[in-house]
Design an enzyme around this catalytic site. Structure first.
Site, PDB file in Angstrom:
ATOM      1  CD1 TRP A  35      -1.999   2.320   1.656  1.00 53.27           C
ATOM      2  CD2 TRP A  35      -3.144   1.019   0.241  1.00 53.27           C
ATOM      3  NE1 TRP A  35      -3.117   3.019   1.249  1.00 53.27           N
ATOM      4  CE2 TRP A  35      -3.834   2.241   0.389  1.00 53.27           C
ATOM      5  CE3 TRP A  35      -3.663   0.028  -0.609  1.00 53.27           C
ATOM      6  CZ2 TRP A  35      -5.029   2.495  -0.292  1.00 53.27           C
ATOM      7  CZ3 TRP A  35      -4.857   0.297  -1.274  1.00 53.27           C
ATOM      8  CH2 TRP A  35      -5.521   1.507  -1.107  1.00 53.27           C
ATOM      9  CD  GLU A 124     -10.693   0.134   3.840  1.00 52.04           C
ATOM     10  OE1 GLU A 124     -10.196   1.057   3.169  1.00 52.04           O
ATOM     11  OE2 GLU A 124     -10.058  -0.509   4.694  1.00 52.04           O
ATOM     12  CG  HIS A 145      -6.016   4.499   9.459  1.00 60.22           C
ATOM     13  ND1 HIS A 145      -6.491   3.393   8.785  1.00 60.22           N
ATOM     14  CD2 HIS A 145      -6.056   5.511   8.561  1.00 60.22           C
ATOM     15  CE1 HIS A 145      -6.809   3.723   7.548  1.00 60.22           C
ATOM     16  NE2 HIS A 145      -6.552   5.009   7.378  1.00 60.22           N
ATOM     17  CG  ASP A 155      -8.939   5.800   5.114  1.00 58.03           C
ATOM     18  OD1 ASP A 155      -9.479   5.122   6.009  1.00 58.03           O
ATOM     19  OD2 ASP A 155      -7.764   5.604   4.737  1.00 58.03           O
ATOM     20  CD  GLU A 245      -6.929   9.543   6.979  1.00 60.99           C
ATOM     21  OE1 GLU A 245      -5.944   9.058   6.374  1.00 60.99           O
ATOM     22  OE2 GLU A 245      -8.061   9.013   6.966  1.00 60.99           O
TER      23      GLU A 245
END
Length: 254
Positions: A35, A124, A145, A155, A245
């Site tokens: 990621w 997710e 996170h 997010d 965020e």
């Protein structure tokens, strides 16, 4: 839109289709998906990819899976960011974050996730699919996170995990980095089936083939009904979550 228009468009996504079933395989430089939020990352590409395949009328079912022994288990250490500052970067991150989940939920046909291993970052993406299958080696967490000390879980994870796990465990999951193994994920309803790694994709393809034989209007209207509440929740909460965020990132830490 045709498959040829987007089949080779993305650096981190492979597409292949047979009998109306589109397999979407995420990867990083041909290996397990990592990621990142730089250009040509999955963060950048997935929202556009979901939009492209949604516009392709030949797709009847989508199978989403990873590469090798993980779905998304780590960050990409090689990525660099072109923006000069976080303030310059955040408008892009905001737009990509909105597109990522909204366009996933806008795919108008059933989606099957074949979670081939640990999904520790943005799990997710997998669990928002209509059918979630997991390899025995899979586990689910949100490590990008709060546990990393680097970001607010705004997010979309703040919508998905309290909904799936319940408010209290969902908050615990996001705040602590709890890892939920595949067997437990099935027991609590996050995953529909747990299979050996070798049996995972064959089973996903069997289910996809069964669905693909059904009339396309049935598939499309069923998908719209089954995602209606999810799309409403994202509309209500995703934009403000990303704004929180951004604020936490841009305000000096004490």
């Amino acid at each position: 839109m045709q498959l040829s228009d987007y089949q080779d468009k993305y650096a981190g996504i492979r597409f292949a289709r047979a009998d109306g079933v589109l397999q979407m395989t995420i990867h990083t430089r041909g290996g397990p998906a990592l990621w990142g939020s730089a250009p040509e990352s999955l963060h950048r590409e997935l929202g556009d990819a979901f939009l492209d395949l949604a516009r392709d009328a030949e797709n009847r079912v989508v199978v989403l899976t990873g590469t090798g022994d993980s779905f998304i288990a780590a960050s990409d250490p090689t990525q660099s960011y072109p923006e000069d500052s976080l303030a310059a970067m955040w408008p892009r991150i905001y737009d990509e974050g909105v597109a990522l989940l909204n366009n996933l939920l806008a795919v108008p046909v059933p989606m099957i996730a074949a979670v081939n291993g640990p999904a520790l970052i943005h799990a997710e993406i997998a669990v928002l699919c209509d059918i979630v299958l997991a390899a025995e080696t899979a586990e689910f967490a949100d490590l990008a996170h709060v546990p990393s000390g680097g970001a607010i879980p705004g997010d979309g994870v703040h919508v998905v995990w309290p909904m799936l796990l319940g408010p209290n465990r969902g908050r615990y999951f996001l705040l602590t980095g709890e890892r939920i193994q595949a067997a437990e994920a099935r027991q609590i309803g996050v995953v529909a089936e747990v299979l050996s790694p070798e049996a995972l994709l064959p089973r996903a393809r069997v289910l996809a083939a069964q669905l693909a034989k059904l009339p396309l209007p049935l598939l499309r209207h069923t998908r719209m009904l089954l995602t209606k509440d999810l799309r409403r929740r994202m509309f209500d909460e995703l934009h403000s979550g990303l704004a929180h965020e951004a604020l936490a990132t841009l305000v000096p830490r004490t």
